[in-house]
Enzyme design. Structure first.
Site, PDB file in Angstrom:
ATOM      1  CG  HIS A   1      -2.461  -3.824  -1.744  1.00  0.00           C
ATOM      2  ND1 HIS A   1      -3.758  -4.003  -2.176  1.00  0.00           N
ATOM      3  CD2 HIS A   1      -2.300  -4.677  -0.689  1.00  0.00           C
ATOM      4  CE1 HIS A   1      -4.343  -4.925  -1.403  1.00  0.00           C
ATOM      5  NE2 HIS A   1      -3.483  -5.335  -0.492  1.00  0.00           N
TER       6      HIS A   1
ATOM      7  CG  ASP B   1      -6.531  -8.727   5.848  1.00  0.00           C
ATOM      8  OD1 ASP B   1      -6.469  -7.939   6.811  1.00  0.00           O
ATOM      9  OD2 ASP B   1      -6.393  -8.371   4.658  1.00  0.00           O
TER      10      ASP B   1
ATOM     11  CE  LYS C   1      -4.190  -1.683   2.238  1.00  0.00           C
ATOM     12  NZ  LYS C   1      -4.925  -1.693   3.513  1.00  0.00           N
TER      13      LYS C   1
END
Ligand SMILES: [Fe+2]
Length: 381
Positions: free
Chosen positions: A259, A314, A234
């Protein structure tokens, strides 16, 4: 542990020529004293065991010539006591009885010789010289052994200290490496929602899931350490995209999706096992089990297990964390939502393992709870 005498004391011990003559017959004492003194020995006399014990306590003797039959304590008992108490004193028995039984008993208590009265001067001098030579050899052997033991002790201690230092350094290095990774990961994610707690939760969910999935402990540890770097790419996402409130256009989605590949490019090419795992995770944590993910559309077990593990951890952390546009979902609700994507987004077996471990997941969630409300966030695809 006995303290080694220093070099001067060693020499004094070896050079000691002091002899204690113990006999209740005064003429014998005088005769022996004269004989020995005339051959360079220092001589003290004692008329019985009590006096002998006192003199033995007052100064070190190299040798005692001891009568066997004396009033009071016998010479045999005295020699037994003296050899036990004064380990550098040798002994020769002197007796009027020529008996092999007595001679054997004398040798058994540790005497180096046995002289029968009446004796020849040469006989006494030879026995004394032999006893002193044997005493010297025994002391030298003992000192050599103690010296060797001391060297071994010193080296063992040095080795132990080196090992302790190495362990300390290794631990410092490991902690500093983990902290550096976490801080770098935070720096990369600083612009959006991530917090130190997010990094901690993520890595511990990943480690838990890897462990429950049966991966070897070293692999679990690598995954725990490497997973904070999953979104490091990122860094390459422009602010106007990353920080945009609301939904992304297809073009913006394409930009932010980069990213994964940027992270891979940053982390790949290293010989470090940790960075190799980190590169794999960065590259594959947005792949979906059914092949609809990005950047490569990998499917099923073609997605490395590290990527499939991080995808679950995540998503779970995103769902259970408060964001500016949504409240934190309860753990059960989050699991319920994720189960709807079992086999499509998420690896079904890994998701089942994660769900079965919900108690441990909840412990991690509570232990690393956000201390304050996180900053405004974007909705990462
Ligand atoms: Fe990501």
């Amino acid at each position: 542990m006995a303290t080694l005498p220093d070099q001067t004391n060693h020499q004094a011990l070896l050079d000691n020529r002091t002899i204690l003559v113990i006999d209740d017959e005064e003429p014998i004492r005088r005769l022996l004293t004269y004989l020995l003194q005339s051959h360079g020995y220092l001589v003290e006399g004692a008329g019985d065991a009590r006096e002998a014990r006192q003199k033995l306590g007052d100064q070190p003797f190299a040798l005692m010539l001891c009568d066997v039959n004396m009033p009071g304590e016998s010479g045999m008992d005295l020699v037994r006591h003296a050899l036990a108490e004064h380990k550098h004193t040798a002994a020769i028995m002197v007796t009027g009885l020529d008996s092999s039984v007595l001679a054997n008993a004398a040798l058994e208590v540790g005497a180096f010789g046995y002289i029968v009265k009446p004796f020849e001067s040469n006989e006494v001098l030879i026995d004394v010289a032999n006893a002193l030579r044997r005493r010297r050899l025994e002391i030298e052997n003992s000192l050599h052994r103690e010296n060797l033991e001391d060297i071994v002790r010193t080296r063992t201690l040095a080795l132990q200290q080196a090992l302790d230092w190495l362990k300390h350094t290794e631990k410092e290095l490991r902690l500093s490496r983990e902290e550096t990774i976490q801080r770098l990961a935070m720096a990369a994610e600083f612009r959006d929602s991530s917090t130190a707690q997010h990094i901690q939760r993520m890595s511990h969910y990943c480690e838990l899931l890897a462990r429950k999935a049966g991966l070897p402990p070293e692999r679990c540890d690598l995954i725990r350490t490497a997973s904070p770097m999953h979104d490091i790419g990122k860094i390459g996402t422009p602010d106007h995209v990353l920080l945009k409130p609301g939904r992304f256009t297809d073009e913006e989605f394409g930009v932010i999706a980069q990213h994964a590949e940027i992270g891979y490019r940053i982390l790949s090419g290293s010989d470090s096992e940790l960075l190799k795992v980190a590169a794999t995770i960065a590259y594959t944590h947005h792949e979906h089990y059914d092949g609809t993910g990005y950047p490569r559309g990998l499917k099923g077990e073609a997605i490395p297990i590290e990527g499939r593990i991080v995808a679950i951890a995540d998503a779970f952390d995103a769902l259970t964390t408060q964001r500016v546009y949504k409240p934190a979902f309860g753990l059960s609700h989050a699991i319920e939502l994720m189960l709807k994507h079992r086999g499509t987004h998420f690896d079904p077996e890994l998701l089942d393992i994660f769900v079965a471990s919900i108690d441990e997941v909840a412990r991690i969630h509570n232990q690393y709870a956000d201390l304050v409300n996180p900053n405004p966030t974007t909705d990462e695809p």
